[in-house]
Design a protein around this motif. Structure first.
Motif, PDB file in Angstrom:
ATOM      1  N   GLN A  38       5.106  15.113 -13.504  1.00 44.35           N
ATOM      2  CA  GLN A  38       4.545  13.895 -14.075  1.00 44.35           C
ATOM      3  C   GLN A  38       4.788  13.899 -15.573  1.00 44.35           C
ATOM      4  OE1 GLN A  38       0.380  13.146 -13.249  1.00 44.35           O
ATOM      5  NE2 GLN A  38       0.667  10.954 -13.593  1.00 44.35           N
ATOM      6  N   ALA A  39       5.543  12.917 -16.005  1.00 41.35           N
ATOM      7  CA  ALA A  39       5.810  12.749 -17.433  1.00 41.35           C
ATOM      8  C   ALA A  39       4.750  11.831 -18.038  1.00 41.35           C
ATOM      9  CB  ALA A  39       7.200  12.157 -17.632  1.00 41.35           C
ATOM     10  N   PRO A  40       4.530  11.908 -19.343  1.00 45.25           N
ATOM     11  CA  PRO A  40       3.525  11.057 -19.987  1.00 45.25           C
ATOM     12  C   PRO A  40       3.771   9.581 -19.706  1.00 45.25           C
ATOM     13  CG  PRO A  40       4.279  12.744 -21.502  1.00 45.25           C
ATOM     14  CD  PRO A  40       5.164  12.833 -20.304  1.00 45.25           C
ATOM     15  N   GLY A  41       2.735   8.895 -19.262  1.00 41.32           N
ATOM     16  CA  GLY A  41       2.837   7.468 -19.005  1.00 41.32           C
ATOM     17  C   GLY A  41       3.545   7.095 -17.723  1.00 41.32           C
ATOM     18  N   LYS A  42       3.900   8.096 -16.934  1.00 45.62           N
ATOM     19  CA  LYS A  42       4.611   7.822 -15.684  1.00 45.62           C
ATOM     20  C   LYS A  42       3.825   8.377 -14.508  1.00 45.62           C
ATOM     21  CE  LYS A  42       9.284   7.705 -17.595  1.00 45.62           C
ATOM     22  NZ  LYS A  42      10.680   8.211 -17.441  1.00 45.62           N
ATOM     23  N   GLU A  43       4.163   7.884 -13.322  1.00 42.35           N
ATOM     24  CA  GLU A  43       3.530   8.386 -12.118  1.00 42.35           C
ATOM     25  C   GLU A  43       4.147   9.734 -11.718  1.00 42.35           C
ATOM     26  OE1 GLU A  43       2.220   4.154 -10.027  1.00 42.35           O
ATOM     27  OE2 GLU A  43       3.621   5.497  -9.020  1.00 42.35           O
ATOM     28  N   ARG A  44       3.378  10.481 -10.970  1.00 42.58           N
ATOM     29  CA  ARG A  44       3.890  11.748 -10.453  1.00 42.58           C
ATOM     30  C   ARG A  44       5.036  11.474  -9.485  1.00 42.58           C
ATOM     31  NH1 ARG A  44      -0.678  15.248  -8.017  1.00 42.58           N
ATOM     32  NH2 ARG A  44      -0.561  13.653  -6.366  1.00 42.58           N
ATOM     33  N   THR A  90      11.383  16.627 -19.114  1.00 42.26           N
ATOM     34  CA  THR A  90      10.113  16.993 -19.730  1.00 42.26           C
ATOM     35  C   THR A  90       8.954  16.388 -18.954  1.00 42.26           C
ATOM     36  OG1 THR A  90      11.066  17.228 -21.933  1.00 42.26           O
ATOM     37  CG2 THR A  90       8.704  16.758 -21.805  1.00 42.26           C
ATOM     38  N   ALA A  91       8.034  17.240 -18.526  1.00 37.85           N
ATOM     39  CA  ALA A  91       6.909  16.788 -17.704  1.00 37.85           C
ATOM     40  C   ALA A  91       5.998  17.976 -17.415  1.00 37.85           C
ATOM     41  CB  ALA A  91       7.409  16.203 -16.384  1.00 37.85           C
ATOM     42  N   TRP A 108      -2.697  21.532  -4.064  1.00 37.59           N
ATOM     43  CA  TRP A 108      -1.994  21.324  -5.332  1.00 37.59           C
ATOM     44  C   TRP A 108      -2.381  22.402  -6.332  1.00 37.59           C
ATOM     45  CZ3 TRP A 108       1.560  17.430  -6.122  1.00 37.59           C
ATOM     46  CH2 TRP A 108       1.658  16.467  -5.101  1.00 37.59           C
ATOM     47  N   GLY A 109      -1.405  22.806  -7.129  1.00 34.21           N
ATOM     48  CA  GLY A 109      -1.675  23.722  -8.227  1.00 34.21           C
ATOM     49  C   GLY A 109      -2.067  22.955  -9.477  1.00 34.21           C
ATOM     50  N   GLN A 110      -2.312  23.689 -10.554  1.00 32.04           N
ATOM     51  CA  GLN A 110      -2.854  23.085 -11.772  1.00 32.04           C
ATOM     52  C   GLN A 110      -1.782  22.535 -12.704  1.00 32.04           C
ATOM     53  OE1 GLN A 110      -1.938  26.105 -11.585  1.00 32.04           O
ATOM     54  NE2 GLN A 110      -1.296  26.780 -13.602  1.00 32.04           N
ATOM     55  N   GLY A 111      -0.526  22.838 -12.499  1.00 31.99           N
ATOM     56  CA  GLY A 111       0.530  22.305 -13.335  1.00 31.99           C
ATOM     57  C   GLY A 111       0.921  23.219 -14.479  1.00 31.99           C
ATOM     58  N   THR A 112       2.196  23.147 -14.836  1.00 33.85           N
ATOM     59  CA  THR A 112       2.707  23.898 -15.982  1.00 33.85           C
ATOM     60  C   THR A 112       3.629  22.975 -16.780  1.00 33.85           C
ATOM     61  OG1 THR A 112       3.819  25.955 -16.656  1.00 33.85           O
ATOM     62  CG2 THR A 112       4.657  24.886 -14.669  1.00 33.85           C
ATOM     63  N   GLN A 113       3.464  22.977 -18.087  1.00 42.91           N
ATOM     64  CA  GLN A 113       4.208  22.050 -18.946  1.00 42.91           C
ATOM     65  C   GLN A 113       5.620  22.559 -19.202  1.00 42.91           C
ATOM     66  OE1 GLN A 113       3.231  18.993 -20.590  1.00 42.91           O
ATOM     67  NE2 GLN A 113       5.436  18.957 -21.042  1.00 42.91           N
ATOM     68  N   VAL A 114       6.585  21.680 -19.014  1.00 47.06           N
ATOM     69  CA  VAL A 114       7.975  21.963 -19.361  1.00 47.06           C
ATOM     70  C   VAL A 114       8.425  20.936 -20.385  1.00 47.06           C
ATOM     71  CG1 VAL A 114      10.349  22.035 -18.528  1.00 47.06           C
ATOM     72  CG2 VAL A 114       8.518  22.995 -17.129  1.00 47.06           C
ATOM     73  N   THR A 115       8.926  21.412 -21.501  1.00 45.32           N
ATOM     74  CA  THR A 115       9.429  20.544 -22.550  1.00 45.32           C
ATOM     75  C   THR A 115      10.878  20.905 -22.825  1.00 45.32           C
ATOM     76  OG1 THR A 115       7.228  20.382 -23.552  1.00 45.32           O
ATOM     77  CG2 THR A 115       9.110  19.719 -24.908  1.00 45.32           C
ATOM     78  N   VAL A 116      11.749  19.922 -22.687  1.00 42.17           N
ATOM     79  CA  VAL A 116      13.172  20.139 -22.905  1.00 42.17           C
ATOM     80  C   VAL A 116      13.561  19.463 -24.209  1.00 42.17           C
ATOM     81  CG1 VAL A 116      15.486  19.914 -21.964  1.00 42.17           C
ATOM     82  CG2 VAL A 116      13.531  20.157 -20.414  1.00 42.17           C
TER      83      VAL A 116
END
Length: 118
Positions: A38-44, A90-91, A108-116
């Motif tokens: 899920q990217a900022p402002g977008k749906e999963r 990036t999401a 579902w897991g808690q999520g991990t941030q990826v920034t490219v």
């Protein structure tokens, strides 16, 4: 049942990164595992999935040929190898599980941030 995603961080475009999802609760041998983002402002959105045996995988068109999903049932871990990532990758990345081939993911897991970076 718990899913713990890890491995996110900052990566340069064209580099590589591997995400891991540690699965507890003894479900891995009977559950299809998936990665979503899920990217900022977008749906999963769906990224990739792998069936319990590992014999079949599927990918979103946007990552096909660049990302690889795999699983190690003995280690109770699922991986997402990200090769040649792009800034649009990036999401926050989430791992998820569903029983066999049911349509909906239950865990579902808690999520991990990826920034490219470009």
């Amino acid at each position: 049942v718990q899913l713990q995603a890890s491995g996110g961080g900052l990566v340069q475009a064209g580099g590589s990164l591997r995400l891991s999802c540690a699965v507890s609760g003894g479900i891995l041998s009977t559950h299809t595992m998936g990665w979503f983002r899920q990217a900022p402002g977008k749906e999963r959105e769906f990224v990739a999935q792998i069936i319990p045996s590992g014999a079949s995988t599927s990918y979103a068109d946007s990552v096909k040929g660049r990302f690889t999903i795999s699983r190690d049932n003995a280690k109770n871990t699922v991986y997402l190898q990200m090769s040649s990532p792009k800034p649009e990758d990036t999401a926050v990345y989430y791992c998820a599980a569903k029983f066999l081939l049911r349509p909906d993911y239950s865990y579902w897991g808690q999520g991990t941030q990826v920034t490219v970076s470009s």
